[in-house]
Design a protein around this motif. Sequence first.
Motif, mmCIF file in Angstrom:
data_model
loop_
_atom_site.group_PDB
_atom_site.id
_atom_site.type_symbol
_atom_site.label_atom_id
_atom_site.label_comp_id
_atom_site.label_asym_id
_atom_site.label_seq_id
_atom_site.Cartn_x
_atom_site.Cartn_y
_atom_site.Cartn_z
ATOM 1 N N ALA A 10 0.829 -1.208 0.000
ATOM 2 C CA ALA A 10 0.000 0.000 0.000
ATOM 3 C C ALA A 10 0.859 1.251 0.000
ATOM 4 O O ALA A 10 0.624 2.189 0.752
ATOM 5 C CB ALA A 10 -0.942 -0.006 1.207
ATOM 6 N N GLU A 35 -1.360 -4.587 3.574
ATOM 7 C CA GLU A 35 -0.155 -3.839 3.898
ATOM 8 C C GLU A 35 0.435 -4.379 5.191
ATOM 9 O O GLU A 35 -0.259 -4.506 6.199
ATOM 10 C CB GLU A 35 -0.481 -2.356 4.040
ATOM 11 C CG GLU A 35 0.629 -1.501 4.615
ATOM 12 C CD GLU A 35 1.917 -1.572 3.809
ATOM 13 O OE1 GLU A 35 2.976 -1.784 4.437
ATOM 14 O OE2 GLU A 35 1.862 -1.435 2.565
ATOM 15 N N ALA A 40 -1.206 2.824 5.747
ATOM 16 C CA ALA A 40 -1.094 2.703 4.296
ATOM 17 C C ALA A 40 -0.681 4.035 3.677
ATOM 18 O O ALA A 40 -0.929 5.108 4.231
ATOM 19 C CB ALA A 40 -2.425 2.256 3.703
ATOM 20 N N THR A 130 -4.229 -3.492 7.303
ATOM 21 C CA THR A 130 -2.850 -3.182 7.672
ATOM 22 C C THR A 130 -2.351 -4.196 8.698
ATOM 23 O O THR A 130 -3.115 -4.985 9.241
ATOM 24 C CB THR A 130 -2.754 -1.755 8.237
ATOM 25 O OG1 THR A 130 -3.639 -1.632 9.347
ATOM 26 C CG2 THR A 130 -3.132 -0.736 7.178
#
Length: 550
Positions: A10, A35, A40, A130
């Motif tokens: 990302a 990510e 990100a 994430t």
Amino acid sequence: MMPRIAFVGAGPTTLYTLHALLAHNPPPFRLAIYEAQASAGRGTPYRPGWNDPAMLANIASIEIPPLAETLCDWLRRQTPERLADLGVDPGAIGERTFYPRVALGEYFRDQFDAVLDMARARGVDVELRTRCRVEDAVSTPGAMILKIRSRSGERSEETFDQVVLATGHQWPAEPEVRPGYFLSPWPSSALAAVPACSVGIRGSSLTAIDACVALGNVHGSFDEAEDGETHYRPAPATDAFHMTMMSRKGLLPEADFYAPLPYEPLAICTDEAMKDLVASDEDQLLDAAFELFKAELVAGDPRYAASIGLENLDLEGFCEAYFARRAASDPFEWAEANLAEAKRDYAEKHTVAWRYAILRMHEVLALLVPHLDASDYRRFIRHFKPIFVDDYATVPHKSIRRLIALHRAGKLDVAAIGDDYRIDTSGDEAGATLVLGGERRYFPIFIEAMGQRPLGAAAFPFPSLRRQGIVRDAALEAGKGDMRGIAIDEEFHPLADDAPEDRLFCLSLPFLLGRHPFIQGITSSHEMGLVVGEQLAAVVAEAQAEQAAA
């Protein structure tokens, strides 16, 4: 059922690809972004912690392709407190100013959020995960399968119609691979414990400058003003602190020079001329391209061409002539003179014609690289590529001032080590030893700072794609015999008969450097994003049409 598209990574490459995809106004689709980091958008080169706050990016706002807003516009709407935290002077914001890497990271993070908001507003089903790592990717007859490990360690599998691999730079999470020996200067926080001693740094470009600045801040401080002198103040008890940057030619990069943007068109060494040359089946492809290069350089700056005897030079001879005066000069004296020239040129908006001609030609010559045979590929990498890299990889004026300040304080030297040397890390002591000309020079701390090197299939982080033969070395193609990254086509699809060409895209920079030797960050992320974004938009539109017809 809406198409499912996944991005692995990302950073700015994913950001620009999504921006390009949305520009085509596609029908709604399902989007998943994975990510490994906690947030990100920033990407490794611009992440806090990974970068020292003093490290400068070498791309100005005018060069950054705009997203929801330009970098300058974004900076101008930040509070004074946030600008101070980012190391940005509110009075010095301008389209040609260079900013700390972490400031660009915050810009890209905000732009990433804006692009995702735009996607949601258009009916895209967005999932951003994430602290989530994709451990493998598998191609099946009907889809791509990603194997995912969440932040809690839970493993799962997800199926997608299209997958874009944009995993970015490949650096070790722990750069100190043995005591005193660092494979990279990142994360910069790892350098905070380096003692005041003799430090060897292999490299003399921006990566090496990053290492110097980070270590300089560990053992002292820079006193600087944008328009004045820069001084380095060593901290107490740091007499033993000294850095030696070393490279083949022992040259420092030159200061950023003034040039019109966007680029003015070339007259002779054009995209069309290079494509015609490739199509001509010319046996001496590189030499023929060099003749186009020479003709353009003569037309652009006949005085410079005459001064180096360009008319009578072959490729190798031009490489030597290009660097000859700098190689014969003290690197810091040259840096001071070059910096003064660059500063005058900016004030007068004067462009050095030969530099600008070479700058504009690097992207044209890049078209040639996939078509070179093994011998010419090696010649290009050794002789021609360094010319272009030296010309476009100029650095912020502040970076040059810092190097000069370190040298004046007795804390930095530059050494030319040629090709006949080795770095010995086999001893019991920490650090490494430079072995050169029968002599040995020991450094208790040694840092590799030569930037991202091209990587091949063996380093590819998704093992199933290697085992399936979908990701393989480009060196195996057409018997060319040299490491050229992984085998991909012009639209960034891995070359594999067993995978549909619109299913998998590889935009991971280290694996593309062999084929695209001038990939250099943000502008390349934008250019690749335009190519892949258009393809993804077409795939989504086609899927909608098929569903409507069913």
